[in-house]
Design a protein around this motif. Sequence first.
Motif, PDB file in Angstrom:
ATOM      1  N   SER A 132       6.671  11.686  -2.906  1.00  0.00           N
ATOM      2  CA  SER A 132       7.774  12.035  -2.011  1.00  0.00           C
ATOM      3  C   SER A 132       7.932  13.548  -1.930  1.00  0.00           C
ATOM      4  N   ILE A 133       8.493  14.000  -0.819  1.00  0.00           N
ATOM      5  CA  ILE A 133       8.672  15.439  -0.599  1.00  0.00           C
ATOM      6  C   ILE A 133       9.569  16.046  -1.673  1.00  0.00           C
ATOM      7  N   LEU A 192       1.084  18.007   5.800  1.00  0.00           N
ATOM      8  CA  LEU A 192      -0.134  17.269   6.143  1.00  0.00           C
ATOM      9  C   LEU A 192      -1.000  17.032   4.906  1.00  0.00           C
ATOM     10  N   LEU A 193      -1.082  18.043   4.041  1.00  0.00           N
ATOM     11  CA  LEU A 193      -1.864  17.892   2.812  1.00  0.00           C
ATOM     12  C   LEU A 193      -1.237  16.844   1.899  1.00  0.00           C
ATOM     13  N   LEU A 194       0.083  16.855   1.817  1.00  0.00           N
ATOM     14  CA  LEU A 194       0.791  15.875   0.995  1.00  0.00           C
ATOM     15  C   LEU A 194       0.566  14.463   1.528  1.00  0.00           C
ATOM     16  N   LYS A 195       0.657  14.296   2.841  1.00  0.00           N
ATOM     17  CA  LYS A 195       0.445  12.978   3.449  1.00  0.00           C
ATOM     18  C   LYS A 195      -0.976  12.473   3.204  1.00  0.00           C
ATOM     19  N   GLU A 196      -1.926  13.378   3.239  1.00  0.00           N
ATOM     20  CA  GLU A 196      -3.322  12.978   3.036  1.00  0.00           C
ATOM     21  C   GLU A 196      -3.537  12.443   1.623  1.00  0.00           C
ATOM     22  N   TRP A 197      -2.969  13.122   0.640  1.00  0.00           N
ATOM     23  CA  TRP A 197      -3.098  12.645  -0.738  1.00  0.00           C
ATOM     24  C   TRP A 197      -2.307  11.347  -0.950  1.00  0.00           C
ATOM     25  N   ALA A 198      -1.150  11.230  -0.292  1.00  0.00           N
ATOM     26  CA  ALA A 198      -0.358  10.005  -0.405  1.00  0.00           C
ATOM     27  C   ALA A 198      -1.118   8.822   0.175  1.00  0.00           C
ATOM     28  N   THR A 199      -1.795   9.042   1.297  1.00  0.00           N
ATOM     29  CA  THR A 199      -2.600   7.979   1.908  1.00  0.00           C
ATOM     30  C   THR A 199      -3.756   7.593   1.000  1.00  0.00           C
ATOM     31  N   ALA A 242      -3.728   7.743  -2.142  1.00  0.00           N
ATOM     32  CA  ALA A 242      -3.147   7.008  -3.275  1.00  0.00           C
ATOM     33  C   ALA A 242      -2.519   5.691  -2.836  1.00  0.00           C
ATOM     34  N   ASP A 243      -2.729   5.342  -1.568  1.00  0.00           N
ATOM     35  CA  ASP A 243      -2.212   4.086  -1.006  1.00  0.00           C
ATOM     36  C   ASP A 243      -0.684   4.014  -1.090  1.00  0.00           C
ATOM     37  N   THR A 244      -0.034   5.115  -0.712  1.00  0.00           N
ATOM     38  CA  THR A 244       1.426   5.153  -0.688  1.00  0.00           C
ATOM     39  C   THR A 244       1.875   6.068   0.447  1.00  0.00           C
ATOM     40  N   THR A 245       3.148   6.421   0.471  1.00  0.00           N
ATOM     41  CA  THR A 245       3.690   7.293   1.516  1.00  0.00           C
ATOM     42  C   THR A 245       4.421   8.464   0.864  1.00  0.00           C
ATOM     43  N   THR A 246       4.990   9.315   1.712  1.00  0.00           N
ATOM     44  CA  THR A 246       5.751  10.458   1.198  1.00  0.00           C
ATOM     45  C   THR A 246       7.220  10.108   0.984  1.00  0.00           C
ATOM     46  N   LYS A 247       7.547   8.831   1.071  1.00  0.00           N
ATOM     47  CA  LYS A 247       8.907   8.389   0.778  1.00  0.00           C
ATOM     48  C   LYS A 247       9.032   8.033  -0.695  1.00  0.00           C
ATOM     49  N   LYS A 248      10.252   8.119  -1.194  1.00  0.00           N
ATOM     50  CA  LYS A 248      10.501   7.814  -2.598  1.00  0.00           C
ATOM     51  C   LYS A 248      10.218   6.340  -2.857  1.00  0.00           C
TER      52      LYS A 248
END
Length: 223
Positions: free
Chosen positions: A43-44, A72-79, A81-87
């Motif tokens: 999450s952010i 964008l970099l955070l979203k790429e790593w979240a994807t 890791a099979d997750t999102t940038t939400k808590k």
Amino acid sequence: MSTDMKLFLDNLKKDRSTCTQASLDKLNTLLEKRFNAGEEDYSIVTIGKLSASSGGVGIDSFRNKAGNHYKLLLKEWATLADTTTKKPPKRYSRKNEVSSDMELLKRLDDPAMRAVFGQIIAEKKKLKAENHILKQQTEVIVDMRPNQVFSAGQVQQQVEIIPSLTGVLVNSEIEALRDAIDENNLRNRGWIVSRLGSIKDENGRSLFKSGFVSAIQKILAEI
């Protein structure tokens, strides 16, 4: 770091300032460590705090339009890791760990214990309902009257003794009171006494409220 992720990072750094490129590298290192550790929170808020604590970009950098490359970099790593940038939701909740009243009641084998526990549950529900009603009321009236009912014969009349006014006022004060309601003095001033004991001037305007004359008369009668 995979080749695809390295290529993605290089594209983000393209045409960026040296400072921005360094911030992207630092953020990428943080995200890569979390990915390798199996962390699920991307999450952010979480990443922003961790990044800022280590001298990197903070939460505002992710949310500002100018810092879209960090997001964008955070979203790429979240994807990845099979997750999102939400808590992510908490795995364990205290609410889920505590069994409901009825489930606890079913676990009791002793009928007597079940009966007692059932009464406790019912009383708890009643108190919760009353508490909810009280919260909705803006004014609470508490009835302090005794529950016991007395008959007329059981009630003893109480007599309140009022102390005498004798000796309270000196002669000059007594004369001043008499002068204040003396009919001749009032007539000379052009004042009149109304039926309700108020004093009015010649224009009918009230000088002293209703009961003024009668109150002084009662005081003089007690002296």
